[in-house]
Design an enzyme around this catalytic site. Sequence first.
Site, PDB file in Angstrom:
ATOM      1  N   PHE A 171      90.187 -76.116 -27.765  1.00 47.98           N
ATOM      2  CA  PHE A 171      88.741 -76.051 -27.959  1.00 47.98           C
ATOM      3  C   PHE A 171      88.265 -74.640 -28.289  1.00 47.98           C
ATOM      4  CE2 PHE A 171      88.995 -74.634 -23.609  1.00 47.98           C
ATOM      5  CZ  PHE A 171      87.837 -73.908 -23.350  1.00 47.98           C
ATOM      6  N   LYS A 172      89.089 -73.642 -27.997  1.00 50.80           N
ATOM      7  CA  LYS A 172      88.695 -72.259 -28.276  1.00 50.80           C
ATOM      8  C   LYS A 172      88.500 -72.009 -29.772  1.00 50.80           C
ATOM      9  CE  LYS A 172      89.013 -71.224 -23.904  1.00 50.80           C
ATOM     10  NZ  LYS A 172      89.911 -70.236 -23.315  1.00 50.80           N
TER      11      LYS A 172
END
Length: 738
Positions: free
Chosen positions: A345-346
């Site tokens: 998700f980064k």
Amino acid sequence: MFHIFQYQPLRLITQTSLSSMCLKLMLSRPVAFAQIWKSWFSSHSLLGKKNIILMGPPGAGKTTTGRIVGQKLDCPVIDVDDDVLETTWNMSVSEKLRDVGYEAFLEEEGKALLKFSASGSVISLSGSNPMHAAGMKHIKKNGIVVYLDVPTTVIMSRLKSKQMDRIVGLSPGVSLKDVLQFRKQFYKRWFDIRVLCGADIEAEVVAEKIIDAVKRYQDSELETFISTRSNRSGRSTEENSHKLYFSDVVTQGLALDGGLFVPERGLPKFTAEEWQGLIEVTYIERAQVILERCIHPADIPASKLAEIVETAYGENFSCSKVAPVRHLSGNQFLLELFHGPTASFKDFALQLVPHLFAYCIPRSCNYLILVATSGDTGSAVLDGFSRLHDTDKQRIALVNFFPEDGVSPIQKSQMIGCQKENAWSVGVKSDFDFCQTAIKQIFTNSDFTGFLTVEYGTALAAANSINWARLLPQIVYHASAYLDLVHQGIISFGSPVDICIPTGNFGNMLAAFYAKMMGIPIRKCICASNENNVLTEFIRTGVYDLRGRKLISSFSPAIDILKSSNLERYLHLIANEDGQLVTQLFNQLENQGHFQLRKDLLGKLQQDLVAGWCSDEDCLAAIHSVYSTTGYILDTHTAVAKVVADRLQDRTCPIIISSTAHYSKFAPAILRALRIAEINQNPLSQLHLLSSYSALPPIHWGLLETLKKTGNGDHQVCAADMSVLMSHIETLIQNHFM
């Protein structure tokens, strides 16, 4: 050439009689006089010699709304179709289109626009004006272009009911929907301000929204930032005069007092109708609209922001939906956040933030970005900053500190493989909390930062989730997930959902709460911890206690965190922005290892958040169970959230579980959970073993490529010592910038 000069208000009243009238009103009704004068001055100072230029598709309501805006601002109103084109051609627009055809019409229309000028007016463009570049450049020079963004389905319905026959580009074989979609690219190229307009919105309301949007555009003073530790009531005049804007906080990262930046006036609110207007659009369009409201155009103009968003999410994600929502079982849905280049998700923040950063920083200084990571941030930030243009790489470099023995073998190999000429990884012989604390201390060490600036012309900046810009893209995907459930017919807009997130540093959880504040109907935010469950205990008891706590290495290393940095922003919010209290709490945590929340604040917190935790054994069991029943493989962090969601959800509404990473990043744990084979310690061998099982979903597209690049790649390792870290930083600056 057409010239329409600035309207002079009250022109029929002599100066003497006006003064006499004002004096009488001021003496007899001073409050009424003040209100009238304030209203008049506000509207006329708003426009000045600039024009408000209304742009949008046919049927957007530009003409009707333009008249209302003109009345409210007491200024001339010009409709390009009626007052310019038909006057020039001595025939109706539809007749001209019929006579000359599509391409010639656009050229004739553009020529007429080039001969037109106005000042202090409200101008309603034709739907096709933006397709003529030279004409738009001319009219935009003295105006603020406002895009009336109306959903395509609404426009089609309006045009059908009006039976309009003069749509430029409409022809046999070309549908109205195709024409409208084609034109969007031109509207997006020219606008300064976007105003969302739903199906049932009244023209009067649209006019008010336009005026409010223009006021915002002209006054960046409205959108300043403060530190979570600032005491506004006790600040000096000098402190109050030093205002910070979005571009400042992106580059500065951490406040000088050790606090985190937050918007002084809070986040923007969307109406239900505005959210519903985003249901049918793409992820990229949703991101553009939401970010435009959160970033003032004085910091990043809308056209540049659109370019950055397209660059970040256009080609770097393997799924066309970018952040798809998948049904898991029952009322549980997965928000898949691992389709970016580094499989976590980064990527959502770190494909975007480097470009925001490069745009915002001054060209006169070099910048070194400092990052601390517990796993996924490292490869994501290295990949993101390595994609900058070559000219930006020369003035922007990055160093990523990670716990040398505190990340998974694949995560470590990723971080080594993602190193580029302006981005490096440094392993630290300690845990993530040390890395994060060290970076904070370096930022607040004015002697060291000052030395770097004077000696090397280099400033430091942060790209961790402590940087405000990191949170904004996360708000987008939480909002988008809800809109996707509405689009899929799972819920109707307004129905609540719960959200469950594997949580360590609290940034992802905070972003979900921000989405709720902006109008997304999230009921409960469920915080899922592993055995490093200090955050869960805090949410349950109000006591944040690190005394005697040691970090436990788990199968979900990205949430192996004891100090949750972004919790500070949330506490600042529920404490009514009491910076003095926040300072007291976090100083106590730093010096004594604990603090306790007041009872009233704990009550507020527990209205928003619930929490649970999960052991490694339960995590692996969940991976095995879900695969056995559905064929889907959860990564270890998502499995933690799944276990907690099962325990805490009440099943009265859908729950969206954030799937924060691809399972193949944690191959040893997955192999163990699925009881497949003896685990080889080589990361590349682990991935090959996973991919050899045809029954399993495919491994992530970018991982094999990155690990193959790693080869014999090397990285620096240093001791857990502040002076050693600072020495590394100085050496890297010398090697890259000197």
